[in-house]
Design an enzyme around this catalytic site. Sequence first.
Site, short mmCIF file in Angstrom:
data_model
loop_
_atom_site.label_atom_id
_atom_site.label_comp_id
_atom_site.label_asym_id
_atom_site.label_seq_id
_atom_site.Cartn_x
_atom_site.Cartn_y
_atom_site.Cartn_z
N ASP A 31 30.21 32.92 49.58
CA ASP A 31 29.89 34.00 48.32
C ASP A 31 28.56 34.11 48.10
O ASP A 31 28.06 32.95 47.74
CB ASP A 31 31.18 34.79 48.00
CG ASP A 31 31.42 36.09 47.39
OD1 ASP A 31 32.37 36.49 47.15
OD2 ASP A 31 30.39 36.04 46.49
N ASN A 87 41.10 41.93 47.54
CA ASN A 87 40.91 42.85 45.93
C ASN A 87 41.29 44.34 47.12
O ASN A 87 40.70 44.25 48.17
CB ASN A 87 39.75 43.38 45.39
CG ASN A 87 39.85 41.85 44.70
OD1 ASN A 87 40.44 41.43 44.15
ND2 ASN A 87 38.43 40.86 44.46
N HIS A 100 38.28 42.02 53.69
CA HIS A 100 37.92 40.44 53.77
C HIS A 100 38.73 39.56 52.09
O HIS A 100 39.26 40.71 51.07
CB HIS A 100 36.76 40.92 53.27
CG HIS A 100 36.57 40.62 51.18
ND1 HIS A 100 36.41 42.32 51.12
CD2 HIS A 100 36.00 40.27 50.21
CE1 HIS A 100 35.59 42.42 49.46
NE2 HIS A 100 35.76 41.47 49.04
P1 AMP Z 1 35.36 42.07 46.15
O1 AMP Z 1 35.00 42.26 44.35
O2 AMP Z 1 36.82 41.46 46.64
O3 AMP Z 1 35.38 43.41 47.07
O4 AMP Z 1 34.26 40.87 47.04
C1 AMP Z 1 33.30 41.82 47.18
C2 AMP Z 1 32.22 40.13 47.70
O5 AMP Z 1 31.12 39.99 47.83
C3 AMP Z 1 32.19 39.89 45.63
O6 AMP Z 1 32.50 38.38 45.00
C4 AMP Z 1 30.10 39.31 46.16
O7 AMP Z 1 29.74 38.22 45.83
C5 AMP Z 1 29.77 39.10 47.82
N1 AMP Z 1 29.00 39.92 48.57
C6 AMP Z 1 28.75 40.95 47.48
N2 AMP Z 1 27.85 41.18 48.86
C7 AMP Z 1 26.93 39.90 49.75
C8 AMP Z 1 26.08 39.33 49.80
N3 AMP Z 1 25.34 40.11 51.40
N4 AMP Z 1 26.49 37.44 50.85
C9 AMP Z 1 27.38 37.67 50.42
N5 AMP Z 1 28.71 38.12 49.46
C10 AMP Z 1 28.64 39.57 49.24
#
Ligand code: AMP
Length: 112
Positions: A31, A87, A100
């Site tokens: 992440d 989520n 995810h």
């Molecule tokens: P959610 O809020 O469950 O949709 O989680 C999305 C997650 O994706 C968050 O924890 C972000 O920090 C992570 N995220 C967003 N963009 C990227 C990226 N380019 N590479 C890795 N993680 C990411």
Amino acid sequence: MQDSCIFCKIINKTIPSSIIKENEDVIVIKDLYPKAPVHYLIIPKKHFSDIKDLEDSEINLAGKLLLMAKELSHDLSGSRAFRLVSNNGKESGQCVFHFHIHFLSGKQLLDF
Ligand code: AMP
Ligand code: ZN
């Protein structure tokens, strides 16, 4: 593959990420904004918005995501405790709409 989806772009390697593990169906990346010392995202390569979008016929893929969590736990230290979080929907905190599972470890995770 959905053109505007950031995780589809990561899966297709059109944008960079820190890849931890990858197989035919699943990719695991770090992440970008970790909430724990170990914070990975377990992502199916097939695009689903969230669990509500998952067909019954995807039972095999659903199992593979959990087995990936087990595989990741092998590399943890100590008691190898970890937490999975998913989520589903904007109001739950989801901000990337490609399904995810968050894999969190490396600190006390007792607060929910
Ligand atoms: P959610 O809020 O469950 O949709 O989680 C999305 C997650 O994706 C968050 O924890 C972000 O920090 C992570 N995220 C967003 N963009 C990227 C990226 N380019 N590479 C890795 N993680 C990411
Ligand atoms: Zn996607």
